[in-house]
Design an enzyme around this catalytic site. Structure first.
Site, PDB file in Angstrom:
ATOM      1  CB  SER A 144      -0.882   0.166   1.322  1.00 43.50           C
ATOM      2  OG  SER A 144      -0.457  -0.131   2.487  1.00 43.50           O
ATOM      3  CG  HIS A 165      -3.082  -0.789  -3.347  1.00 44.91           C
ATOM      4  ND1 HIS A 165      -3.308   0.580  -3.089  1.00 44.91           N
ATOM      5  CD2 HIS A 165      -2.822  -1.317  -2.292  1.00 44.91           C
ATOM      6  CE1 HIS A 165      -3.531   0.838  -1.819  1.00 44.91           C
ATOM      7  NE2 HIS A 165      -3.298  -0.641  -1.393  1.00 44.91           N
ATOM      8  CD  GLU A 177      -4.663   3.065  -5.960  1.00 42.55           C
ATOM      9  OE1 GLU A 177      -4.795   4.208  -6.193  1.00 42.55           O
ATOM     10  OE2 GLU A 177      -3.954   2.418  -5.142  1.00 42.55           O
ATOM     11  CG  ASN A 215      -3.564   3.929   0.462  1.00 46.59           C
ATOM     12  OD1 ASN A 215      -4.845   4.042   0.837  1.00 46.59           O
ATOM     13  ND2 ASN A 215      -2.752   2.719   0.596  1.00 46.59           N
TER      14      ASN A 215
HETATM   15  N1  3HC Z   1     -17.302  -9.887   2.228  1.00 48.29           N
HETATM   16  C1  3HC Z   1     -18.653 -10.131   1.467  1.00 48.29           C
HETATM   17  N2  3HC Z   1     -19.598  -9.163   1.666  1.00 48.29           N
HETATM   18  C2  3HC Z   1     -19.452  -7.994   2.525  1.00 48.29           C
HETATM   19  C3  3HC Z   1     -18.378  -8.058   3.242  1.00 48.29           C
HETATM   20  C4  3HC Z   1     -17.291  -8.832   2.994  1.00 48.29           C
HETATM   21  N3  3HC Z   1     -15.947  -8.620   3.587  1.00 48.29           N
HETATM   22  N4  3HC Z   1     -18.312  -6.716   3.991  1.00 48.29           N
HETATM   23  C5  3HC Z   1     -19.615  -6.111   3.560  1.00 48.29           C
HETATM   24  N5  3HC Z   1     -20.125  -7.329   2.715  1.00 48.29           N
HETATM   25  C6  3HC Z   1     -21.507  -7.006   2.126  1.00 48.29           C
HETATM   26  C7  3HC Z   1     -22.701  -7.900   2.627  1.00 48.29           C
HETATM   27  O1  3HC Z   1     -23.532  -8.145   1.682  1.00 48.29           O
HETATM   28  C8  3HC Z   1     -23.156  -7.068   3.837  1.00 48.29           C
HETATM   29  O2  3HC Z   1     -24.254  -7.634   4.121  1.00 48.29           O
HETATM   30  P1  3HC Z   1     -24.534  -8.548   5.280  1.00 48.29           P
HETATM   31  O3  3HC Z   1     -24.036  -7.912   6.553  1.00 48.29           O
HETATM   32  O4  3HC Z   1     -26.088  -8.886   5.274  1.00 48.29           O
HETATM   33  O5  3HC Z   1     -23.810  -9.864   4.943  1.00 48.29           O
HETATM   34  C9  3HC Z   1     -23.245  -5.512   3.130  1.00 48.29           C
HETATM   35  O6  3HC Z   1     -21.877  -5.615   2.179  1.00 48.29           O
HETATM   36  C10 3HC Z   1     -23.417  -4.594   3.893  1.00 48.29           C
HETATM   37  O7  3HC Z   1     -22.378  -4.410   4.750  1.00 48.29           O
HETATM   38  P2  3HC Z   1     -22.544  -3.779   6.148  1.00 48.29           P
HETATM   39  O8  3HC Z   1     -23.906  -4.040   6.719  1.00 48.29           O
HETATM   40  O9  3HC Z   1     -21.236  -4.451   7.165  1.00 48.29           O
HETATM   41  O10 3HC Z   1     -21.991  -2.235   6.157  1.00 48.29           O
HETATM   42  P3  3HC Z   1     -22.105  -1.314   4.976  1.00 48.29           P
HETATM   43  O11 3HC Z   1     -23.146  -1.034   4.074  1.00 48.29           O
HETATM   44  O12 3HC Z   1     -21.410  -0.195   5.498  1.00 48.29           O
HETATM   45  O13 3HC Z   1     -21.005  -1.840   4.066  1.00 48.29           O
HETATM   46  C11 3HC Z   1     -18.423  -1.643   3.745  1.00 48.29           C
HETATM   47  C12 3HC Z   1     -19.369  -2.108   4.268  1.00 48.29           C
HETATM   48  C13 3HC Z   1     -18.608  -2.277   2.157  1.00 48.29           C
HETATM   49  C14 3HC Z   1     -17.137  -1.891   4.237  1.00 48.29           C
HETATM   50  C15 3HC Z   1     -18.804  -0.079   3.571  1.00 48.29           C
HETATM   51  O14 3HC Z   1     -18.846   0.484   4.599  1.00 48.29           O
HETATM   52  C16 3HC Z   1     -17.452   0.802   2.474  1.00 48.29           C
HETATM   53  O15 3HC Z   1     -17.477   0.948   1.673  1.00 48.29           O
HETATM   54  N6  3HC Z   1     -16.587   1.382   3.529  1.00 48.29           N
HETATM   55  C17 3HC Z   1     -15.249   2.025   2.985  1.00 48.29           C
HETATM   56  C18 3HC Z   1     -14.373   0.874   2.710  1.00 48.29           C
HETATM   57  C19 3HC Z   1     -13.209   1.728   2.304  1.00 48.29           C
HETATM   58  O16 3HC Z   1     -13.015   2.921   2.152  1.00 48.29           O
HETATM   59  N7  3HC Z   1     -12.185   0.822   2.069  1.00 48.29           N
HETATM   60  C20 3HC Z   1     -10.843   1.333   1.382  1.00 48.29           C
HETATM   61  C21 3HC Z   1      -9.939   1.234   2.652  1.00 48.29           C
HETATM   62  S1  3HC Z   1      -8.328   1.818   2.138  1.00 48.29           S
HETATM   63  C22 3HC Z   1      -7.476   0.401   1.637  1.00 48.29           C
HETATM   64  O17 3HC Z   1      -7.877  -0.744   1.783  1.00 48.29           O
HETATM   65  C23 3HC Z   1      -6.110   0.682   0.943  1.00 48.29           C
HETATM   66  C24 3HC Z   1      -5.120   0.089   1.978  1.00 48.29           C
HETATM   67  O18 3HC Z   1      -4.087  -0.028   1.348  1.00 48.29           O
HETATM   68  C25 3HC Z   1      -4.823   0.706   3.218  1.00 48.29           C
END
Ligand code: 3HC
Length: 309
Positions: A144, A165, A177, A215
């Site tokens: 990352s 990424h 990415e 990032n």
């Molecule tokens: N696997 C499969 N399905 C998933 C899942 C997973 N790990 N996480 C969420 N889901 C799906 C499921 O269908 C879930 O429904 P369920 O709870 O009935 O199973 C549905 O998404 C909704 O999930 P939640 O109710 O837990 O919550 P949200 O609607 O808020 O969705 C989220 C969760 C997708 C994580 C959303 O909050 C989101 O997009 N958050 C931002 C994440 C983000 O910005 N990520 C990037 C981070 S930076 C990075 O990774 C880079 C690194 O280098 C640092």
């Protein structure tokens, strides 16, 4: 169509190799990211060898994949339980797990590394893989924040080396990415782009610059949120609500920090501030440093900015 010279002048090295169609992947590192990448690749018809040094981590990783696949299947098949179970088993059949990296990479089109964010450890791993993997195998890192160039230079296949990424949670986040260094060949870069698309993801092309695109923007934003809170200009809760409702972000910066892992955020900021100590965007935060020192790393340890059950 662009000529070879035009492609070279855009920063890609020429290579006699043809595009590799990536069907069999070895993922090294069975943590959250490695498991997510494995799951998505297996779901899209690739065969995947997932490698880790620990049998225990591999076991937990497969359990995590099963849990995530159940969530995917629940949406896909609603109450058709048999079809859901069949889907999960079919996906898992595409995955084999191993602690033996030599045999895992022997027939891979792509070796994708998702291990600890430590340059020396990554370089040592790839130097070893370089001797084990077939000539045509493409190498990629899911780092990352570390420069791909510095990792790739431990191998003799810098033309067949790039960055891929992914974002957490990998099954849900639609972006990859694709990072090319000045040594990455056009063929390798295209193979990585095509592979990302074959996973059902949208790919963006990135240069090998700190934090690539996401990032580089996301981490300074999260750090500024911490500084806003440290100055007493807003509560964590209000900042999170503000960014969700005012900017349409799915999570606020503190929720996201806890989700990604505060150790990861600190690691990224430490690396950037070491290279660029005068950039105020990369300044350290006392609060973040203390939370990490206390082992409060976010959701994975039960506490970060917030407490979790
Ligand atoms: N696997 C499969 N399905 C998933 C899942 C997973 N790990 N996480 C969420 N889901 C799906 C499921 O269908 C879930 O429904 P369920 O709870 O009935 O199973 C549905 O998404 C909704 O999930 P939640 O109710 O837990 O919550 P949200 O609607 O808020 O969705 C989220 C969760 C997708 C994580 C959303 O909050 C989101 O997009 N958050 C931002 C994440 C983000 O910005 N990520 C990037 C981070 S930076 C990075 O990774 C880079 C690194 O280098 C640092």
């Amino acid at each position: 169509m662009a000529s070879l010279c035009q492609l070279v002048s855009r920063g890609f090295c020429s290579s006699a190799a043809r595009n590799t169609v990536i069907k069999h992947v070895t993922v090294i590192g069975a943590g959250l990211m490695g498991a997510g990448i494995t799951q998505v690749a297996a779901c899209t018809g690739h065969t995947v060898s997932l490698v880790d040094v620990s049998e225990d981590v591999l076991k937990k990783s497969v359990q995590g994949m099963e849990g995530s696949l159940r969530r995917v299947a629940k949406k896909k098949f609603a109450d058709k339980h048999e079809a859901a179970e069949e889907f999960i088993q079919k996906v898992l059949q595409n995955v084999s797990v191993s602690t033996d990296v030599a045999s895992a990479v022997a027939a891979s089109h792509l070796v994708l590394e998702a291990i600890v964010e430590n340059l020396k450890v990554k370089r040592d791993l790839f130097a070893r893989l370089d001797k084990l993997a077939p000539e045509h195998t493409i190498f990629a890192s899911n780092t990352s924040s570390l420069p791909i160039t510095d990792i790739a230079s431990s191998t003799s296949r810098q033309d067949r080396f790039g960055g891929l990424h992914f974002f957490n949670p990998v099954p849900m986040m639609k972006l990859v990415e694709v990072v090319g260094t000045s040594a990455t060949s056009r063929e390798t870069f295209d193979s990585l782009l095509n592979f990302s698309r074959s996973l059902g993801k949208t790919a963006v092309s990135c240069k090998d610059t700190p934090g690539f695109i996401v990032n580089r923007l996301l981490v300074p934003y999260m750090m500024e949120a911490v500084r806003l809170y440290e100055r007493g200009d807003g509560s964590k809760e209000d900042i999170d609500i503000a960014m969700k409702l005012g900017a349409g972000y799915p999570m606020g910066p503190f929720e996201l920090g806890d989700y990604v892992g505060l150790d990861t955020i600190k690691f990224i900021i430490d690396g950037w501030s070491a290279y660029n100590p005068d950039n105020p965007l990369f300044a350290q935060s006392e609060l973040l440093n203390k939370l990490v020192a206390d082992g409060k790393l976010g959701r994975k340890t039960g506490e970060g900015f917030y407490k979790y059950k």
